[in-house]
Write an enzyme that holds these catalytic residues in place. Structure first.
Site, short mmCIF file in Angstrom:
data_model
loop_
_atom_site.label_atom_id
_atom_site.label_comp_id
_atom_site.label_asym_id
_atom_site.label_seq_id
_atom_site.Cartn_x
_atom_site.Cartn_y
_atom_site.Cartn_z
N HIS A 1 20.26 37.51 50.13
CA HIS A 1 20.50 36.06 50.14
C HIS A 1 20.23 35.40 48.79
CE1 HIS A 1 18.89 36.73 54.43
NE2 HIS A 1 20.20 36.78 54.48
N LYS B 1 12.44 32.22 43.71
CA LYS B 1 11.58 32.57 44.84
C LYS B 1 10.38 33.36 44.34
CE LYS B 1 15.37 33.14 48.14
NZ LYS B 1 16.07 34.12 48.98
N TYR C 1 6.96 33.01 51.29
CA TYR C 1 7.89 32.69 50.20
C TYR C 1 7.56 31.31 49.66
CZ TYR C 1 11.09 35.76 52.95
OH TYR C 1 11.68 36.77 53.67
N GLU D 1 24.56 28.37 50.42
CA GLU D 1 23.97 29.70 50.55
C GLU D 1 25.05 30.76 50.38
OE1 GLU D 1 22.14 30.59 54.34
OE2 GLU D 1 23.65 29.43 55.38
N ASP E 1 24.04 38.27 58.33
CA ASP E 1 23.92 39.16 57.16
C ASP E 1 25.02 40.22 57.14
OD1 ASP E 1 21.75 37.68 56.38
OD2 ASP E 1 20.26 39.23 56.83
#
Length: 182
Positions: free
Chosen positions: A62, A72, A132, A143, A168
């Site tokens: 992702h 991240k 995260y 996204e 996914d």
């Protein structure tokens, strides 16, 4: 904190110093001054966590596209995962390459993932928990990502791939994505 660069530019493995005594352990996940000294992001707008129940399950790969591209910082706080980064930046010398880091709660390590690099992982234990930090809020309209099983990436997952979400499985292959322009 020990901050070591990975082969993907802008990505780092961060290992905390652990202070232990008869009560247990203490370690620092993030320190603004240490990150600033290394030129890393110090502004986090979202803190998330995940639980992956079954060993072998895969999440990812992702990312978010600009203008909501995100950095991240990911750490495994229970169990262990095979954490994977894929460089999707258009002008990067490592575009289309992947790198892995074993994140393990007992190692107190984390991975810092720059803008334009996709992230995913495979649970190496049951009940793997990740935390995260994100530099940008989740924005579904931007996204993206790539398939975990894309033959052009040929990610060497250490276990047979178990559960993968429908979302996914529907991610595109590397050859059909729009590279990230930063």
């Amino acid at each position: 904190m020990n901050i070591e660069p990975l082969s993907i530019a802008g990505a780092y493995e961060i290992t905390a110093r652990v202070h232990a005594d008869h009560r247990g352990e203490f370690s620092r996940f993030y320190c603004e001054s240490t990150f600033a000294e290394h030129g890393l992001n110090t502004h986090w707008v979202q803190h998330n966590r995940s639980l992956t129940k079954a060993k072998g399950a895969v999440r990812g790969m992702h990312l978010q596209y600009p203008p909501h591209a995100e950095i991240k910082l990911v750490q495994c706080v229970a169990g262990a995962v095979f954490d994977v980064l894929v460089d999707l930046r258009a002008k990067s010398s490592t575009f289309g390459q992947w790198q892995s880091v074993r994140l393990d709660a007992s190692r107190h390590n984390a991975v810092y993932i720059p803008h334009g690099v996709a992230h995913g992982f495979q649970a190496l234990t049951d009940d793997a928990r990740l935390i995260y930090l994100h530099s940008s809020a989740y924005t579904p309209q931007v996204e993206g990502g790539v398939r975990h099983d894309d033959p052009d990436l040929d990610i060497a997952w250490p276990l047979p791939v178990g559960e993968v979400s429908h979302k996914d499985r529907a991610l595109p292959s590397l050859s059909s994505i729009q590279p990230v322009e930063l």
